[in-house]
Design an enzyme around this catalytic site. Structure first.
Site, PDB file in Angstrom:
ATOM      1  N   LYS A  50       0.844  -1.204   0.000  1.00 39.96           N
ATOM      2  CA  LYS A  50       0.000   0.000   0.000  1.00 39.96           C
ATOM      3  C   LYS A  50       0.879   1.253   0.000  1.00 39.96           C
ATOM      4  CE  LYS A  50      -3.698  -2.607   0.742  1.00 39.96           C
ATOM      5  NZ  LYS A  50      -2.970  -3.874   0.911  1.00 39.96           N
TER       6      LYS A  50
ATOM      7  N   CYS B  99      -8.214  -8.025   4.574  1.00 35.19           N
ATOM      8  CA  CYS B  99      -8.373  -9.105   3.603  1.00 35.19           C
ATOM      9  C   CYS B  99      -9.232 -10.197   4.255  1.00 35.19           C
ATOM     10  CB  CYS B  99      -7.037  -9.621   3.098  1.00 35.19           C
ATOM     11  SG  CYS B  99      -5.906 -10.085   4.389  1.00 35.19           S
TER      12      CYS B  99
ATOM     13  N   ASP C  56      -4.399  -0.595   6.939  1.00 38.60           N
ATOM     14  CA  ASP C  56      -4.594  -1.884   6.275  1.00 38.60           C
ATOM     15  C   ASP C  56      -4.372  -2.911   7.387  1.00 38.60           C
ATOM     16  OD1 ASP C  56      -4.915  -3.701   4.154  1.00 38.60           O
ATOM     17  OD2 ASP C  56      -2.766  -3.792   3.772  1.00 38.60           O
TER      18      ASP C  56
HETATM   19  N1  SAM Z   1      -0.230  -2.758   4.190  1.00 39.42           N
HETATM   20  C1  SAM Z   1       0.666  -3.890   3.933  1.00 39.42           C
HETATM   21  C2  SAM Z   1       0.886  -4.017   2.451  1.00 39.42           C
HETATM   22  O1  SAM Z   1       0.050  -3.586   1.670  1.00 39.42           O
HETATM   23  O2  SAM Z   1       1.947  -4.533   2.057  1.00 39.42           O
HETATM   24  C3  SAM Z   1       0.104  -5.155   4.531  1.00 39.42           C
HETATM   25  C4  SAM Z   1      -0.247  -5.000   5.982  1.00 39.42           C
HETATM   26  S1  SAM Z   1      -0.788  -6.446   6.798  1.00 39.42           S
HETATM   27  C5  SAM Z   1      -2.382  -6.657   6.219  1.00 39.42           C
HETATM   28  C6  SAM Z   1      -1.015  -5.858   8.426  1.00 39.42           C
HETATM   29  C7  SAM Z   1       0.215  -5.330   9.116  1.00 39.42           C
HETATM   30  O3  SAM Z   1      -0.148  -4.923  10.440  1.00 39.42           O
HETATM   31  C8  SAM Z   1       1.332  -6.339   9.265  1.00 39.42           C
HETATM   32  O4  SAM Z   1       2.522  -5.807   8.745  1.00 39.42           O
HETATM   33  C9  SAM Z   1       1.462  -6.529  10.769  1.00 39.42           C
HETATM   34  O5  SAM Z   1       2.784  -6.704  11.177  1.00 39.42           O
HETATM   35  C10 SAM Z   1       0.886  -5.239  11.323  1.00 39.42           C
HETATM   36  N2  SAM Z   1       0.354  -5.386  12.703  1.00 39.42           N
HETATM   37  C11 SAM Z   1       0.154  -6.518  13.411  1.00 39.42           C
HETATM   38  N3  SAM Z   1      -0.327  -6.227  14.630  1.00 39.42           N
HETATM   39  C12 SAM Z   1      -0.436  -4.900  14.698  1.00 39.42           C
HETATM   40  C13 SAM Z   1      -0.843  -3.993  15.713  1.00 39.42           C
HETATM   41  N4  SAM Z   1      -1.264  -4.420  16.902  1.00 39.42           N
HETATM   42  N5  SAM Z   1      -0.792  -2.679  15.445  1.00 39.42           N
HETATM   43  C14 SAM Z   1      -0.392  -2.240  14.235  1.00 39.42           C
HETATM   44  N6  SAM Z   1      -0.007  -3.046  13.249  1.00 39.42           N
HETATM   45  C15 SAM Z   1      -0.017  -4.356  13.468  1.00 39.42           C
END
Ligand code: SAM
Length: 453
Positions: A113, A228, A175
């Site tokens: 993103k 997702c 995201d």
């Molecule tokens: N936006 C990224 C992309 O398009 O490449 C994908 C993001 S993925 C769906 C969600 C992300 O949120 C992961 O990188 C994960 O490490 C992070 N995440 C996990 N727990 C979280 C938290 N408590 N607060 C914020 N981010 C978190």
């Protein structure tokens, strides 16, 4: 593929959901798609079908070994799932191309993103690309480096840390981590991990993340939320919760019927949301919704700026060494971090100061290198950047030599030239070499080198 019955039962009867077709689609492989870099990727994959909702999105007929394509390493494209490229449309609806915006991508690793955001934002806007999990920040920084823009700051902070930046951002993208049902085709193992209890946990975590970051969004600013997951608890219900708790109002994103995207509205507040079902379009499961913040955060309270950017520690002499490497040097300022000289857009110097005093910055702008005896020892990020001047010496090589270079092996080039030079493939820089007369030193970063034969 045996999908969780509970999920299918919950979706049955919902707008646009067809249980039989949805289940059948899970017996087919997920399509492969890439998104072209707006500068480096021009003209690539010209014969391939475009992703209808994203400029530069392309479907590939099969999945190549991307590791063996030098253009992949040059940052000419990003491998990204097609549905999630719809962020492009949400950004246009949010007027994100306007100059001078402060934008946050809160859950950014590995950078899909963020690279899309950077492609669309004005070069006069600043993007803070954040990832809370330390082990995932490296891949995010690497992908941002490859994308090559100066207006991105990569941070490693917990969402709650952004409360120090009250009403600072014009646009926030979340995201969110989710239960992942939209990616069952790509990751069938995830089916075994899916449970109703985990959907509830994910929805609670999503609310926590959003509540933590909300003070950083200014009044009138836009929040784009995506998952997702197909579960309404993680999608439309979060929209209702945002409207109820934070006075958000839903924002329509124009779509065309032929795209196959399903527009839904949340139960209580009628906020629009956009669902992607794999039986209706060429893409995986995805949900996205945009909101405007209509209350709260009237005053912009930016924190004290006790830390310096470090721009005053870059000498005039050093600046003179750096400037010829840039196409438009007047648009940038330079800072020093230990011995490294870094460049960022001149218009964002105040922002860097503010971010430095509030967040843990993993990387900012483009690292240009170190000046030693009035000569630049260049950094890999400079080679990857779209800022670099076309007169910087470089040599075009064939695919075999390019792959040898990317494996960090010895390469040969017939020339009398001595000094630092770029290795280019199809006109795009891959990295630096230093030519010493009798041999060539390969400066491709050791941690990035390809191991695949
Ligand atoms: N936006 C990224 C992309 O398009 O490449 C994908 C993001 S993925 C769906 C969600 C992300 O949120 C992961 O990188 C994960 O490490 C992070 N995440 C996990 N727990 C979280 C938290 N408590 N607060 C914020 N981010 C978190």
């Amino acid at each position: 593929m045996q999908l969780p019955e509970h999920l299918l039962d919950e979706l049955t009867g919902k707008t646009g959901f067809d249980r039989t077709q949805f289940t059948d689609a899970h017996d087919h492989a997920a399509p492969t798609s890439v998104r072209l870099h707006p500068v480096k990727g021009i003209g690539l994959f010209a014969d391939m079908t475009g992703v209808p909702w994203c400029d530069g999105g392309k479907y590939l007929p099969e999945r190549p070994v991307f590791t063996l394509d030098p253009l992949f390493h040059a940052g000419a494209y990003y491998v990204q799932e097609a549905s999630s490229m719809f962020l492009h449309r949400a950004l246009i609806a949010a007027n994100a191309t306007a100059p001078g915006l402060r934008v946050l991508d809160l859950c950014a690793a590995p950078g899909g993103k963020s690279t899309l955001l950077q492609s669309l934002l004005s070069p006069e806007s600043i993007l803070v690309s954040n990832e809370v999990i330390k082990t995932r920040v490296n891949i995010l920084a690497e992908n941002i480096s490859k994308w090559g823009a100066a207006n991105v700051v990569v941070t490693n902070n917990d969402p709650r840390d952004f409360q120090r930046l009250e009403s600072y951002f014009d646009l926030v993208v979340v995201d969110a981590p989710c239960s992942g049902s939209g990616l069952f085709r790509k990751d069938p193992e995830a089916i075994n991990e899916w449970s109703e209890a985990n959907v509830v946990l994910c929805s609670q975590r999503q609310q926590r993340i959003l509540a933590d970051v909300m003070p950083a969004l200014k009044e009138g600013g836009i929040l784009i939320y995506s998952t997702c997951s197909y579960s309404p608890e993680e999608d439309e219900a979060i929209g209702d919760w945002l409207c109820a708790e934070f006075g958000m109002t839903g924002l329509q994103v124009p779509i065309e019927e032929a795209w196959g995207i399903v527009e839904t509205v949340s139960e209580k507040h009628k906020a629009p949301g956009y669902r992607f079902y794999p039986d209706k379009l060429k893409g995986e499961g995805f949900f996205i919704a945009a909101f405007r913040k209509t209350s709260g955060g009237e005053t912009v309270k930016t924190p004290g700026t006790k830390h310096k950017t470090g721009s005053d520690s870059v000498s005039k002499k050093e600046r003179e060494v750096l400037r010829p490497f840039l196409r438009e040097p007047d648009r940038y300022f330079f800072i020093r971090q230990q011995d490294q000289l870094i460049t960022l857009p001149a218009s964002r110097e105040d922002d860097l100061r503010i971010l430095q005093s509030s967040l843990y910055i993993r990387k900012a702008g483009v690292r240009m290198g170190t000046v030693i005896r009035e000569e630049l020892v260049p950094e890999h990020e400079l080679a990857m950047s779209t800022l670099i001047h076309e007169t910087v010496p470089g040599f075009d090589v064939d695919e075999t030599t390019a792959l040898d270079y990317l494996r960090r092996e010895a390469i040969r080039i017939d020339t009398e030239f001595k000094g630092w030079a770029l290795i280019r493939y199809a006109g795009l820089p891959l990295g630096w070499i230093k030519m010493l007369g009798n041999r060539i030193n390969n400066y491709y970063p050791a941690s990035w080198r390809i191991l695949n034969k």
